[in-house]
Design an enzyme around this catalytic site. Sequence first.
Site, PDB file in Angstrom:
ATOM      1  N   HIS A  61      31.785  38.277   1.721  1.00 56.41           N
ATOM      2  CA  HIS A  61      30.342  38.223   1.482  1.00 56.41           C
ATOM      3  C   HIS A  61      30.039  38.006   0.004  1.00 56.41           C
ATOM      4  CE1 HIS A  61      28.772  40.176   5.459  1.00 56.41           C
ATOM      5  NE2 HIS A  61      29.728  39.302   5.665  1.00 56.41           N
ATOM      6  N   ARG A 106      35.918  41.971   4.309  1.00 56.80           N
ATOM      7  CA  ARG A 106      34.601  41.448   4.655  1.00 56.80           C
ATOM      8  C   ARG A 106      33.667  41.464   3.449  1.00 56.80           C
ATOM      9  NH1 ARG A 106      29.835  43.642   7.834  1.00 56.80           N
ATOM     10  NH2 ARG A 106      28.761  41.745   8.497  1.00 56.80           N
ATOM     11  N   ASN A 134      23.871  43.121   5.282  1.00 57.33           N
ATOM     12  CA  ASN A 134      24.914  43.897   4.619  1.00 57.33           C
ATOM     13  C   ASN A 134      24.859  45.375   4.958  1.00 57.33           C
ATOM     14  OD1 ASN A 134      26.168  41.819   3.411  1.00 57.33           O
ATOM     15  ND2 ASN A 134      25.666  42.406   1.315  1.00 57.33           N
ATOM     16  N   HIS A 142      39.227  38.313  11.300  1.00 59.97           N
ATOM     17  CA  HIS A 142      38.814  39.191  12.410  1.00 59.97           C
ATOM     18  C   HIS A 142      40.010  39.708  13.212  1.00 59.97           C
ATOM     19  CE1 HIS A 142      34.381  37.561  12.530  1.00 59.97           C
ATOM     20  NE2 HIS A 142      34.687  38.169  11.397  1.00 59.97           N
TER      21      HIS A 142
END
Length: 344
Positions: free
Chosen positions: A82, A78, A110, A210
């Site tokens: 980002h 993740r 975040n 996910h």
Amino acid sequence: MASITPLSLLSPSSRFFFHFLFNSVVILLISCNLRSANAVGLSYDFYNKSCPNVERIIHNVASQKLAEAPVTAAGALRIFFHDCFVEGCDASVLIASSKSNKAEKDSEINLSLPGDGFDVFFRAKRAVELQCPGVVSCADVMAIATRDLVNLVGGPRWEVQKGRRDGLVSKASRVPGNLPQANQTIPQLISLFKFKGLSVLEMVALSGGHTIGFSHCREFMPRIYGYNKSFDIDPTMNQDFALSLRGPCPKRNLDPTVVALNDVTTPFIFDNAYYRNLQKGLGLLTTDQMLGLDPLTRPYVNIMAKDQQIFFDYFVKAMIKMSELGVKTGTDGEIRQDCGFFND
Ligand code: HEM
Ligand SMILES: *[C@@H]1O[C@H](CO)[C@@H](O)[C@H](O)[C@H]1NC(C)=O
Ligand SMILES: *[C@@H]1O[C@H](CO)[C@@H](O)[C@H](O)[C@H]1NC(C)=O
Ligand SMILES: *[C@@H]1O[C@H](CO)[C@@H](O)[C@H](O)[C@H]1NC(C)=O
Ligand SMILES: CC(=O)N[C@H]1CO[C@H](CO)[C@@H](O)[C@@H]1O
């Protein structure tokens, strides 16, 4: 690449046409560059001479860290996503805030990025520095470590092109608008990914990330309490699944640190169960579930659900593209010594 006829060999009229054509090709190339991967300057053997063991060093740290903390793989994936969506894949997400600068990692969105994910990148970089000081960028460390972690938890493996340089900008203010959120619509997500140069298919394949990891209760609370005027629980959600989430995520006195599994069936294995869950109303986030329902994305979800190898193939292609978004190469940026700080 097509060969280009020297302009001087063309007649005046074809010259005009060629010029016109050439200009529009240039414009096209420029506009593609702005929107999609710019892999110029990256190569597989970038560190062959300067740090020949780089991949092995990073792999060792990644597997050791994963054994200590199995959540590391999801956290790292993740964080890497980002990083790439904000300023490009340049390790800007690793920079610590200072008195004068609120850094990217401390943007509100975040705040839930997990510490073990950050830790694996810092540790891998420190291990690399011991053997090849000042040579390997934090951005390359992130790309390699993320690849290894995905592979170590059951996902596919791919070769990483290297040569990224570390960014000189990390600002919390640059985050909003560049990252997707669980309450966005499918058209909003599609347009964000398109803006980053990624197709609908690539968006669906990357969402397969996910298949591991967690989400905090607040990300799906609106689905399980007071959904809308007609339904208390989101009717697209498997009702037993929704009820089971009410235990750990109570309406009152919610513990903000509690998380739920993104993939309720095989939470720690990188597989295609995420897509099969969506077919059964077992998507955790609204956006997950919508991928399985919207006619624009559902066909891709069904393909991935049916065949894990196809999911892996698409995931790898999309990850490689994502991991080359907005990369800095050549003399751009710097090779950071400590991933958490710019070199003075
Ligand atoms: C399609 C749009 C996406 C949305 C709306 C979205 C949203 C979210 C949200 C809300 C969380 C929970 C964060 C938390 O509560 O701590 C999450 C977790 C996660 N996301 Fe996404 N995400 C998207 C795409 C992606 C992509 C493309 C990847 C990587 C390829 C990814 C990888 C992950 C991982 C691995 C986690 C679990 C992190 C952990 O366990 O610490 N996501 N995502
Ligand atoms: C770089 O190293 C890799 C792995 O050892 C090897 O497969 C490759 O052929 C090398 N490339 C060059 C140009 O030396
Ligand atoms: C969407 O979610 C974010 C983060 O949880 C929140 O800040 C924002 O207000 C939400 N937007 C809407 C329209 O609900
Ligand atoms: C509630 O949500 C469902 C499913 O999304 C939808 O079909 C229904 O029209 C909504 N009802 C109201 C009153 O908004
Ligand atoms: C894991 C991590 O580093 N996250 C940071 C997010 O922001 C909070 C608050 O500023 C920091 O304390 C965390 O370290």
